[in-house]
Design a protein around this motif. Structure first.
Motif, short mmCIF file in Angstrom:
data_model
loop_
_atom_site.label_atom_id
_atom_site.label_comp_id
_atom_site.label_asym_id
_atom_site.label_seq_id
_atom_site.Cartn_x
_atom_site.Cartn_y
_atom_site.Cartn_z
N ILE A 1 11.81 -22.81 40.93
CA ILE A 1 12.35 -21.70 41.71
C ILE A 1 13.75 -22.03 42.23
CG2 ILE A 1 12.07 -20.39 43.85
CD1 ILE A 1 9.02 -20.54 43.33
N VAL A 2 13.94 -23.25 42.72
CA VAL A 2 15.24 -23.65 43.25
C VAL A 2 16.30 -23.64 42.15
CG1 VAL A 2 16.54 -25.58 44.28
CG2 VAL A 2 14.30 -24.93 45.20
N ALA A 3 15.90 -24.00 40.93
CA ALA A 3 16.85 -24.06 39.82
C ALA A 3 17.45 -22.69 39.52
CB ALA A 3 16.18 -24.62 38.57
N GLN A 4 16.69 -21.61 39.71
CA GLN A 4 17.19 -20.26 39.48
C GLN A 4 16.88 -19.40 40.71
OE1 GLN A 4 15.31 -19.43 35.52
NE2 GLN A 4 17.42 -19.18 34.83
N GLN A 5 17.21 -19.94 41.87
CA GLN A 5 16.80 -19.32 43.12
C GLN A 5 17.33 -17.90 43.28
OE1 GLN A 5 17.83 -21.61 46.63
NE2 GLN A 5 15.87 -21.10 47.53
N GLY A 6 18.57 -17.66 42.90
CA GLY A 6 19.14 -16.33 43.04
C GLY A 6 18.36 -15.30 42.25
N LEU A 7 17.95 -15.64 41.06
CA LEU A 7 17.18 -14.70 40.24
C LEU A 7 15.79 -14.47 40.81
CD1 LEU A 7 18.20 -15.88 36.64
CD2 LEU A 7 19.06 -13.92 37.93
N PHE A 8 15.15 -15.54 41.27
CA PHE A 8 13.82 -15.37 41.86
C PHE A 8 13.90 -14.59 43.17
CE2 PHE A 8 12.48 -18.68 38.88
CZ PHE A 8 11.23 -18.21 38.52
N LEU A 9 15.00 -14.72 43.89
CA LEU A 9 15.17 -13.90 45.09
C LEU A 9 15.21 -12.42 44.73
CD1 LEU A 9 17.76 -16.01 47.13
CD2 LEU A 9 15.44 -15.38 47.87
N LEU A 10 15.87 -12.10 43.63
CA LEU A 10 15.90 -10.70 43.19
C LEU A 10 14.49 -10.21 42.86
CD1 LEU A 10 19.08 -10.49 40.92
CD2 LEU A 10 18.79 -9.64 43.25
N LEU A 11 13.70 -11.05 42.18
CA LEU A 11 12.33 -10.66 41.86
C LEU A 11 11.51 -10.47 43.13
CD1 LEU A 11 11.31 -12.84 38.79
CD2 LEU A 11 12.10 -10.48 38.83
N ASP A 12 11.66 -11.39 44.09
CA ASP A 12 10.90 -11.29 45.34
C ASP A 12 11.24 -10.02 46.11
OD1 ASP A 12 9.60 -13.60 44.80
OD2 ASP A 12 10.61 -14.83 46.30
N LYS A 13 12.48 -9.56 45.97
CA LYS A 13 12.90 -8.38 46.70
C LYS A 13 12.62 -7.09 45.92
CE LYS A 13 16.59 -10.94 49.03
NZ LYS A 13 18.05 -11.16 49.14
N GLY A 14 12.12 -7.21 44.71
CA GLY A 14 11.82 -6.05 43.89
C GLY A 14 10.50 -5.42 44.26
N ASP A 15 10.05 -4.45 43.44
CA ASP A 15 8.79 -3.79 43.73
C ASP A 15 7.61 -4.72 43.40
OD1 ASP A 15 8.32 -3.68 40.95
OD2 ASP A 15 9.24 -1.71 40.79
N LYS A 16 6.42 -4.29 43.75
CA LYS A 16 5.24 -5.14 43.59
C LYS A 16 4.99 -5.49 42.12
CE LYS A 16 2.84 -3.65 47.77
NZ LYS A 16 1.62 -3.00 48.32
N ALA A 17 5.24 -4.54 41.24
CA ALA A 17 5.00 -4.79 39.82
C ALA A 17 5.87 -5.94 39.33
CB ALA A 17 5.29 -3.53 39.00
N GLN A 18 7.12 -6.01 39.81
CA GLN A 18 8.00 -7.10 39.44
C GLN A 18 7.62 -8.38 40.17
OE1 GLN A 18 11.97 -5.76 40.21
NE2 GLN A 18 12.02 -4.35 38.48
#
Length: 205
Positions: free
Chosen positions: A113-130
Motif C-alpha cells: 500500500i505504501v509503495a502506491q499510496q496515492g493510488l490506494f488513497l483514491l480507491l479508499d475514497k471511491g465508492d464501496k464497489a471500488q
C-alpha cells in the motif's frame, strides 16, 4: 483455503486490436507520469486524454471512470503481490505455519500500500464497489483462508475484515502524518494485533 489461482484485479482483459492496445498503454503511461509529477489527487481523465493525444471518449470507454484507470495502474504490481502470497517462497507464500503467513502477509500488504499510496488513497475514497472490490476482495479471501487454518473455530470472514481495516491507505496516511508513526512501526503494531487475536482465539478453543 483459497486456491492458488491468481484473482485478477479488474477481470481478464478482452483481446484488443493493436491500435487499441497502443492507446491503452499510452494512457496508462501518461497517467502514471502525471501522478508522479503532480500527485494522485490531481488525476483527471480529461487531462490524461489531452496529454496522451486520444479522445476523451476513448479513455472513458476503456476505463469507465477514474477508479477504472486507478485499477489499471495498480494491476501489474498487484499481480506480482498475488503471485508472492499464493505461490512464492514462505513465509509469505505456502510452506510456513498459517500464523506466520498471516504476519508476513500483513507486513507485505503495508509495504504494498505504501509503495502506491496515492493510488490506494483514491480507491479508499471511491465508492464501496471500488473500495471493497478488486484488491480488497483478493486480500480478504486469502487472509480469511489463513485465519481459518490458524483458528478453525473463529469467524474468519469477520476477523479478516477487522485486520484489513487496519491496513488501508487512509489510516496509514493518518498514522504517518498525525501519529508520527514510521512505516516499520505501523507494520509492527499490525503484526502484534494479528498475533494477539490469533493467540486469543487459540486459547478460547
Amino acid at each position: 483455503m483459497c486456491g492458488r489461482r491468481l484473482l485478477p484485479v479488474v477481470g481478464q482483459p478482452q483481446p484488443e486490436r493493436a491500435d487499441a492496445a497502443r492507446n491503452r498503454q499510452k494512457i496508462i503511461e501518461v497517467a502514471a507520469r502525471m501522478i508522479a509529477e503532480h500527485g494522485a489527487d490531481e488525476l483527471s481523465l480529461d487531462e490524461v486524454a489531452r496529454v496522451a493525444g486520444v479522445g476523451v471518449g476513448t479513455v472513458y470507454r476503456r476505463f469507465g471512470d477514474r477508479g477504472g484507470l486507478v485499477y489499471a495502474l495498480i494491476d501489474e504490481q498487484e499481480r506480482r503481490f498475488q503471485t508472492a502470497f499464493f505461490s512464492g517462497p514462505p513465509p509469505l507464500g505456502p510452506g510456513a505455519p498459517a500464523a506466520e503467513r498471516i504476519t508476513a502477509f500483513l507486513y507485505a500488504l503495508v509495504d504494498r500500500i505504501v509503495a502506491q499510496q496515492g493510488l490506494f488513497l483514491l480507491l479508499d475514497k471511491g465508492d464501496k464497489a471500488q473500495r471493497f472490490g478488486g484488491p480488497y476482495q483478493v486480500h480478504h479471501v486469502h487472509l480469511a483462508g489463513l485465519i481459518a487454518q490458524a483458528c478453525p473455530r473463529a469467524d474468519a470472514t469477520y476477523l479478516a475484515d477487522a485486520l484489513l481495516a487496519q491496513a488501508n491507505a487512509c489510516l496509514i496516511a493518518f498514522q504517518q502524518e498525525q501519529r508520527a508513526m514510521t512505516h516499520e512501526q505501523i507494520k509492527a503494531r499490525l503484526a502484534w494485533l494479528a498475533e494477539t487475536v490469533i493467540r486469543g482465539q487459540e486459547q478460547g478453543r
